[in-house]
Write a protein that holds these residues in place. Sequence first.
Motif, PDB file in Angstrom:
ATOM      1  N   ILE A   1      -6.444   1.599   0.532  1.00  0.00           N
ATOM      2  CA  ILE A   1      -6.403   2.300   1.809  1.00  0.00           C
ATOM      3  C   ILE A   1      -7.486   3.361   1.818  1.00  0.00           C
ATOM      4  O   ILE A   1      -8.018   3.735   0.773  1.00  0.00           O
ATOM      5  N   SER A   2      -7.825   3.848   3.012  1.00  0.00           N
ATOM      6  CA  SER A   2      -8.852   4.872   3.107  1.00  0.00           C
ATOM      7  C   SER A   2      -8.309   6.225   2.656  1.00  0.00           C
ATOM      8  O   SER A   2      -7.099   6.442   2.583  1.00  0.00           O
ATOM      9  N   ARG A   3      -9.222   7.121   2.387  1.00  0.00           N
ATOM     10  CA  ARG A   3      -8.835   8.446   1.931  1.00  0.00           C
ATOM     11  C   ARG A   3      -8.064   9.200   3.019  1.00  0.00           C
ATOM     12  O   ARG A   3      -7.095   9.900   2.738  1.00  0.00           O
ATOM     13  N   THR A   4      -8.480   9.046   4.283  1.00  0.00           N
ATOM     14  CA  THR A   4      -7.785   9.747   5.372  1.00  0.00           C
ATOM     15  C   THR A   4      -6.353   9.258   5.520  1.00  0.00           C
ATOM     16  O   THR A   4      -5.448  10.057   5.756  1.00  0.00           O
ATOM     17  N   VAL A   5      -6.135   7.952   5.383  1.00  0.00           N
ATOM     18  CA  VAL A   5      -4.778   7.411   5.459  1.00  0.00           C
ATOM     19  C   VAL A   5      -3.950   7.932   4.297  1.00  0.00           C
ATOM     20  O   VAL A   5      -2.780   8.292   4.453  1.00  0.00           O
ATOM     21  N   PHE A   6      -4.568   8.002   3.119  1.00  0.00           N
ATOM     22  CA  PHE A   6      -3.858   8.518   1.951  1.00  0.00           C
ATOM     23  C   PHE A   6      -3.387   9.948   2.193  1.00  0.00           C
ATOM     24  O   PHE A   6      -2.239  10.288   1.929  1.00  0.00           O
ATOM     25  N   TYR A   7      -4.285  10.801   2.695  1.00  0.00           N
ATOM     26  CA  TYR A   7      -3.907  12.195   2.918  1.00  0.00           C
ATOM     27  C   TYR A   7      -2.856  12.319   4.019  1.00  0.00           C
ATOM     28  O   TYR A   7      -1.968  13.167   3.941  1.00  0.00           O
ATOM     29  N   LYS A   8      -2.953  11.480   5.041  1.00  0.00           N
ATOM     30  CA  LYS A   8      -1.943  11.503   6.102  1.00  0.00           C
ATOM     31  C   LYS A   8      -0.579  11.132   5.527  1.00  0.00           C
ATOM     32  O   LYS A   8       0.422  11.808   5.778  1.00  0.00           O
ATOM     33  N   ALA A  33       0.832  -1.202   0.000  1.00  0.00           N
ATOM     34  CA  ALA A  33       0.000   0.000   0.000  1.00  0.00           C
ATOM     35  C   ALA A  33       0.864   1.248   0.000  1.00  0.00           C
ATOM     36  O   ALA A  33       0.581   2.219  -0.697  1.00  0.00           O
ATOM     37  N   VAL A  34       1.947   1.223   0.777  1.00  0.00           N
ATOM     38  CA  VAL A  34       2.850   2.375   0.813  1.00  0.00           C
ATOM     39  C   VAL A  34       3.509   2.562  -0.541  1.00  0.00           C
ATOM     40  O   VAL A  34       3.607   3.688  -1.049  1.00  0.00           O
ATOM     41  N   ALA A  35       3.946   1.478  -1.153  1.00  0.00           N
ATOM     42  CA  ALA A  35       4.601   1.585  -2.458  1.00  0.00           C
ATOM     43  C   ALA A  35       3.632   2.118  -3.507  1.00  0.00           C
ATOM     44  O   ALA A  35       3.971   3.010  -4.290  1.00  0.00           O
ATOM     45  N   THR A  36       2.414   1.589  -3.519  1.00  0.00           N
ATOM     46  CA  THR A  36       1.426   2.051  -4.483  1.00  0.00           C
ATOM     47  C   THR A  36       1.040   3.496  -4.210  1.00  0.00           C
ATOM     48  O   THR A  36       0.923   4.305  -5.125  1.00  0.00           O
ATOM     49  N   ALA A  37       0.855   3.833  -2.921  1.00  0.00           N
ATOM     50  CA  ALA A  37       0.469   5.199  -2.575  1.00  0.00           C
ATOM     51  C   ALA A  37       1.594   6.171  -2.889  1.00  0.00           C
ATOM     52  O   ALA A  37       1.346   7.268  -3.381  1.00  0.00           O
ATOM     53  N   SER A  38       2.846   5.768  -2.618  1.00  0.00           N
ATOM     54  CA  SER A  38       3.950   6.679  -2.913  1.00  0.00           C
ATOM     55  C   SER A  38       4.110   6.872  -4.414  1.00  0.00           C
ATOM     56  O   SER A  38       4.433   7.958  -4.880  1.00  0.00           O
ATOM     57  N   SER A  64       0.819  14.940  -7.847  1.00  0.00           N
ATOM     58  CA  SER A  64       1.174  16.010  -6.926  1.00  0.00           C
ATOM     59  C   SER A  64       0.290  17.236  -7.094  1.00  0.00           C
ATOM     60  O   SER A  64      -0.014  17.916  -6.137  1.00  0.00           O
ATOM     61  N   GLY A  65      -0.182  17.567  -8.288  1.00  0.00           N
ATOM     62  CA  GLY A  65      -0.964  18.768  -8.478  1.00  0.00           C
ATOM     63  C   GLY A  65      -2.412  18.530  -8.847  1.00  0.00           C
ATOM     64  O   GLY A  65      -3.223  19.441  -8.792  1.00  0.00           O
ATOM     65  N   ALA A  66      -2.787  17.329  -9.217  1.00  0.00           N
ATOM     66  CA  ALA A  66      -4.140  17.072  -9.696  1.00  0.00           C
ATOM     67  C   ALA A  66      -5.057  16.738  -8.540  1.00  0.00           C
ATOM     68  O   ALA A  66      -4.783  15.851  -7.755  1.00  0.00           O
ATOM     69  N   THR A  67      -6.171  17.464  -8.421  1.00  0.00           N
ATOM     70  CA  THR A  67      -7.115  17.189  -7.339  1.00  0.00           C
ATOM     71  C   THR A  67      -8.159  16.174  -7.761  1.00  0.00           C
ATOM     72  O   THR A  67      -8.650  15.426  -6.935  1.00  0.00           O
ATOM     73  N   ALA A  68      -8.513  16.138  -9.017  1.00  0.00           N
ATOM     74  CA  ALA A  68      -9.546  15.207  -9.467  1.00  0.00           C
ATOM     75  C   ALA A  68      -9.050  13.769  -9.449  1.00  0.00           C
ATOM     76  O   ALA A  68      -9.837  12.850  -9.253  1.00  0.00           O
ATOM     77  N   SER A  69      -7.772  13.557  -9.646  1.00  0.00           N
ATOM     78  CA  SER A  69      -7.262  12.191  -9.694  1.00  0.00           C
ATOM     79  C   SER A  69      -6.710  11.733  -8.343  1.00  0.00           C
ATOM     80  O   SER A  69      -6.078  10.697  -8.268  1.00  0.00           O
ATOM     81  N   GLU A  70      -6.944  12.483  -7.281  1.00  0.00           N
ATOM     82  CA  GLU A  70      -6.447  12.057  -5.977  1.00  0.00           C
ATOM     83  C   GLU A  70      -7.235  10.887  -5.416  1.00  0.00           C
ATOM     84  O   GLU A  70      -6.814  10.253  -4.477  1.00  0.00           O
ATOM     85  N   ARG A  71      -8.382  10.597  -5.961  1.00  0.00           N
ATOM     86  CA  ARG A  71      -9.133   9.430  -5.517  1.00  0.00           C
ATOM     87  C   ARG A  71      -8.452   8.145  -5.968  1.00  0.00           C
ATOM     88  O   ARG A  71      -8.427   7.170  -5.267  1.00  0.00           O
ATOM     89  N   LEU A  72      -7.917   8.154  -7.131  1.00  0.00           N
ATOM     90  CA  LEU A  72      -7.375   6.951  -7.739  1.00  0.00           C
ATOM     91  C   LEU A  72      -6.270   6.276  -6.931  1.00  0.00           C
ATOM     92  O   LEU A  72      -6.351   5.066  -6.719  1.00  0.00           O
ATOM     93  N   PRO A  73      -5.243   6.972  -6.432  1.00  0.00           N
ATOM     94  CA  PRO A  73      -4.172   6.264  -5.737  1.00  0.00           C
ATOM     95  C   PRO A  73      -4.628   5.513  -4.492  1.00  0.00           C
ATOM     96  O   PRO A  73      -4.211   4.385  -4.263  1.00  0.00           O
ATOM     97  N   HIS A  74      -5.501   6.102  -3.675  1.00  0.00           N
ATOM     98  CA  HIS A  74      -5.905   5.383  -2.465  1.00  0.00           C
ATOM     99  C   HIS A  74      -6.810   4.214  -2.793  1.00  0.00           C
ATOM    100  O   HIS A  74      -6.828   3.214  -2.087  1.00  0.00           O
ATOM    101  N   GLN A  75      -7.568   4.298  -3.880  1.00  0.00           N
ATOM    102  CA  GLN A  75      -8.382   3.158  -4.282  1.00  0.00           C
ATOM    103  C   GLN A  75      -7.514   2.030  -4.811  1.00  0.00           C
ATOM    104  O   GLN A  75      -7.767   0.862  -4.535  1.00  0.00           O
ATOM    105  N   LEU A  76      -6.471   2.366  -5.555  1.00  0.00           N
ATOM    106  CA  LEU A  76      -5.560   1.339  -6.058  1.00  0.00           C
ATOM    107  C   LEU A  76      -4.783   0.672  -4.935  1.00  0.00           C
ATOM    108  O   LEU A  76      -4.526  -0.525  -4.979  1.00  0.00           O
TER     109      LEU A  76
END
Length: 111
Positions: free
Chosen positions: A33-40, A6-11, A18-30
Amino acid sequence: MWRRRAVATASAGLCSTSGATASERLPHQLAGISRTVFYKWRNRFEELGEEGLRDRSSKPHHSPRATRSEVVAKIVYLRLHYHFGPLEISMCLKRYHDIEISNSGVWRILD
Protein backbone atom coordinates in the motif's frame (compact mmCIF):
# COMPACT_ATOMS: atom_id res chain seq x y z
CA MET A 1 -9.36 -9.81 -0.93
CA TRP A 2 -6.15 -7.85 -1.36
CA ARG A 3 -7.46 -5.11 0.96
CA ARG A 4 -8.05 -7.58 3.79
CA ARG A 5 -4.52 -8.90 3.42
CA ALA A 6 -3.16 -5.35 3.30
CA VAL A 7 -5.13 -4.39 6.40
CA ALA A 8 -3.95 -7.48 8.26
CA THR A 9 -0.33 -6.90 7.30
CA ALA A 10 -0.55 -3.17 8.03
CA SER A 11 -2.24 -3.75 11.38
CA ALA A 12 0.47 -6.24 12.32
CA GLY A 13 3.03 -3.63 11.35
CA LEU A 14 1.14 -0.98 13.30
CA CYS A 15 1.34 -3.03 16.45
CA SER A 16 5.06 -3.66 16.11
CA THR A 17 6.21 -0.21 14.92
CA SER A 18 4.29 2.02 17.30
CA GLY A 19 7.33 4.08 18.34
CA ALA A 20 9.95 3.53 15.63
CA THR A 21 10.10 6.15 12.89
CA ALA A 22 12.87 4.58 10.82
CA SER A 23 11.01 1.30 10.39
CA GLU A 24 7.69 2.88 9.40
CA ARG A 25 8.56 2.35 5.76
CA LEU A 26 8.63 -1.39 6.10
CA PRO A 27 4.97 -2.16 6.95
CA HIS A 28 3.46 -0.29 4.00
CA GLN A 29 5.98 -1.85 1.62
CA LEU A 30 5.16 -5.32 2.92
CA ALA A 31 1.43 -4.70 2.65
CA GLY A 32 1.73 -3.29 -0.86
CA ILE A 33 0.00 0.00 0.00
CA SER A 34 1.08 3.61 -0.38
CA ARG A 35 2.62 5.56 2.45
CA THR A 36 -0.38 7.93 2.67
CA VAL A 37 -2.80 5.01 3.03
CA PHE A 38 -0.55 3.52 5.70
CA TYR A 39 -0.55 6.74 7.73
CA LYS A 40 -4.31 7.13 7.32
CA TRP A 41 -4.89 3.58 8.57
CA ARG A 42 -2.31 4.02 11.33
CA ASN A 43 -4.08 7.15 12.62
CA ARG A 44 -7.44 5.37 12.50
CA PHE A 45 -5.94 2.39 14.31
CA GLU A 46 -4.49 4.63 17.03
CA GLU A 47 -7.81 6.46 17.49
CA LEU A 48 -10.33 3.63 17.12
CA GLY A 49 -8.37 0.40 17.40
CA GLU A 50 -9.20 -2.45 15.03
CA GLU A 51 -12.68 -0.98 14.46
CA GLY A 52 -11.01 1.92 12.63
CA LEU A 53 -9.59 -0.46 10.02
CA ARG A 54 -12.98 -1.72 8.87
CA ASP A 55 -14.34 -0.63 5.49
CA ARG A 56 -16.13 2.71 5.45
CA SER A 57 -18.74 3.94 3.05
CA SER A 58 -17.52 6.32 0.36
CA LYS A 59 -21.02 7.75 -0.03
CA PRO A 60 -21.05 11.54 0.35
CA HIS A 61 -22.79 12.95 3.41
CA HIS A 62 -24.80 15.34 1.23
CA SER A 63 -25.01 16.21 -2.45
CA PRO A 64 -26.02 19.84 -2.90
CA ARG A 65 -26.28 19.64 -6.69
CA ALA A 66 -28.66 16.66 -6.74
CA THR A 67 -31.86 16.96 -8.77
CA ARG A 68 -34.76 18.09 -6.59
CA SER A 69 -37.35 15.46 -5.72
CA GLU A 70 -40.16 17.52 -7.33
CA VAL A 71 -38.33 17.45 -10.67
CA VAL A 72 -37.68 13.72 -10.39
CA ALA A 73 -41.39 13.18 -9.67
CA LYS A 74 -42.36 15.19 -12.79
CA ILE A 75 -39.91 13.22 -14.94
CA VAL A 76 -41.27 9.89 -13.72
CA TYR A 77 -44.87 11.09 -14.16
CA LEU A 78 -44.24 12.15 -17.77
CA ARG A 79 -42.54 8.86 -18.52
CA LEU A 80 -45.29 6.70 -17.00
CA HIS A 81 -48.34 8.59 -18.26
CA TYR A 82 -47.21 9.92 -21.63
CA HIS A 83 -44.40 7.44 -22.48
CA PHE A 84 -42.07 10.31 -23.37
CA GLY A 85 -38.38 9.76 -23.96
CA PRO A 86 -35.62 11.89 -22.45
CA LEU A 87 -35.73 14.48 -25.25
CA GLU A 88 -39.50 15.02 -25.00
CA ILE A 89 -39.37 15.12 -21.19
CA SER A 90 -36.62 17.75 -21.13
CA MET A 91 -38.46 19.84 -23.76
CA CYS A 92 -41.75 19.58 -21.84
CA LEU A 93 -40.12 20.55 -18.54
CA LYS A 94 -38.47 23.56 -20.14
CA ARG A 95 -41.57 24.73 -22.01
CA TYR A 96 -44.28 24.24 -19.39
CA HIS A 97 -42.46 24.21 -16.05
CA ASP A 98 -39.43 26.45 -16.75
CA ILE A 99 -37.08 23.66 -15.59
CA GLU A 100 -33.88 23.12 -17.55
CA ILE A 101 -32.41 19.63 -17.42
CA SER A 102 -30.34 17.88 -20.06
CA ASN A 103 -31.44 14.81 -21.97
CA SER A 104 -28.68 12.80 -20.35
CA GLY A 105 -29.80 14.04 -16.92
CA VAL A 106 -33.31 12.80 -17.61
CA TRP A 107 -31.91 9.49 -18.84
CA ARG A 108 -29.85 9.02 -15.64
CA ILE A 109 -32.98 9.61 -13.55
CA LEU A 110 -35.02 7.15 -15.60
CA ASP A 111 -32.29 4.52 -15.59
